[in-house]
Scaffold this active site. Structure first.
Site, PDB file in Angstrom:
ATOM      1  N   CYS A 143       3.237 -11.893   1.128  1.00  0.00           N
ATOM      2  CA  CYS A 143       3.634 -12.138  -0.263  1.00  0.00           C
ATOM      3  C   CYS A 143       3.337 -10.850  -1.022  1.00  0.00           C
ATOM      4  CB  CYS A 143       2.905 -13.350  -0.854  1.00  0.00           C
ATOM      5  SG  CYS A 143       1.141 -13.107  -1.090  1.00  0.00           S
ATOM      6  N   GLN A 144       3.332 -10.868  -2.344  1.00  0.00           N
ATOM      7  CA  GLN A 144       3.155  -9.633  -3.098  1.00  0.00           C
ATOM      8  C   GLN A 144       1.687  -9.247  -3.249  1.00  0.00           C
ATOM      9  OE1 GLN A 144       6.054  -8.160  -3.764  1.00  0.00           O
ATOM     10  NE2 GLN A 144       5.006  -6.285  -4.359  1.00  0.00           N
TER      11      GLN A 144
END
Length: 234
Positions: A143-144
C-alpha cells in the site's frame, strides 16, 4: 492425561525472516496410531514484514505475487507492473443522510487538500483475493504507507493464507526505478494529490480560509450578510 497442547515450529528459512507454522491440538488424547476425543487443529502463520529491497527479492527469488491493496485513485496514479489490485477500502457512495453529511465534509477538507477519496471497508476483500489465489499462494502486500497492507494481511491470515509478506512503510519508501511501474508519477508520490501538491502549505492555508468562508456563508447567511454590509466600499 486430561488434555494435550503441543506447539511444533515448522520453519521455512530464507534470507529475510522465518515464517512459523504452529500446530495446536487441544482437548484431545493422543495414542499411538490414533487420536481419541475432540481435536482442534489450527494453523497460524506469521506475517513477514520486509523492506522494499527484500520485497523485490521475494518476488524474483521465491515467486511472490504482488497484491496492491490501495484505493483505486492511488493505484491509477502509479502501481507496480504486473501486480494484482484488490482494494481494502472502496469509495463510499452510500446515500443515507449520515453518509452524505460525512462525505460532504470530507470532500471539502481531506478530499480538497490531500486528494483523499471518501471510502469504506471493502466487504468483499477477502473473497476477492480467494477468487484469485489459493491459501498456499505467496503474496507480497503493498500500500502507500504500510498501514493498509498490514490490516489486509491480518484479514488474509485469519482467512487461512499462510505465506504473506508486507513492505514496511509502504510504497512511499520505494526508490525511483526499483520496480517497473505503470502510471504518470513515481510510486512513492502516488499518495500525494489535492491542493498540497500545487503550492504546498500556502495553498492549504488559503484553501482552509476559503472553505471556512464558504461554510460560514452556507450555514449562517444572515450573519454573513451583516459582515458584508460592514465591509468598507470602494
Amino acid at each position: 492425561m486430561a488434555g494435550l497442547c503441543c506447539c511444533m515450529p515448522l520453519s521455512s528459512r530464507s534470507n529475510f525472516r522465518t515464517s512459523r507454522l504452529m500446530l495446536e491440538t487441544r482437548h484431545g488424547r493422543t495414542m499411538v496410531g490414533k487420536s481419541l476425543g475432540r481435536r482442534n487443529l489450527q494453523i497460524k502463520a506469521d506475517v513477514n514484514f520486509v523492506n522494499a529491497e527484500e520485497g523485490k527479492k521475494l518476488i524474483a527469488v521465491e515467486g511472490y505475487a504482488i497484491l496492491d491493496v490501495r484505493d483505486k485513485s492511488q493505484y491509477d496514479r502509479a502501481h507496480i507492473k504486473s501486480c494484482y489490485h484488490v482494494p481494502l477500502f472502496i469509495e463510499n457512495q452510500d446515500n443515507d443522510l449520515g453518509t452524505i453529511i460525512k462525505r460532504t465534509v470530507h470532500n471539502n477538507f481531506s478530499g480538497l487538500f490531500f486528494g483523499l477519496p471518501f471510502t469504506k471497508v471493502n466487504p468483499d476483500f477477502v473473497q476477492s483475493v480467494k477468487s484469485q489465489f489459493s491459501p498456499e499462494s505467496k503474496l507480497l502486500l503493498v500500500c502507500q504507507e504500510g498501514l493498509r497492507s498490514a490490516a489486509a494481511a491480518s484479514k488474509l491470515e485469519q482467512a487461512g493464507f499462510a505465506n504473506i509478506a508486507c513492505i514496511t512503510s509502504g510504497l512511499q519508501t520505494v526508490k525511483p526505478g526499483m520496480f517497473d511501474s505503470v502510471g504518470s508519477i513515481e510510486l512513492q508520490d502516488a499518495g500525494k494529490a489535492g491542493l498540497v501538491t500545487i503550492q504546498g502549505k500556502i495553498s492549504a492555508v488559503l484553501g482552509t480560509v476559503l472553505i471556512c468562508a464558504f461554510l460560514f456563508v452556507t450555514f449562517f447567511p444572515e450573519q454573513a450578510e451583516k459582515l458584508l454590509q460592514m465591509a468598507p466600499s470602494g
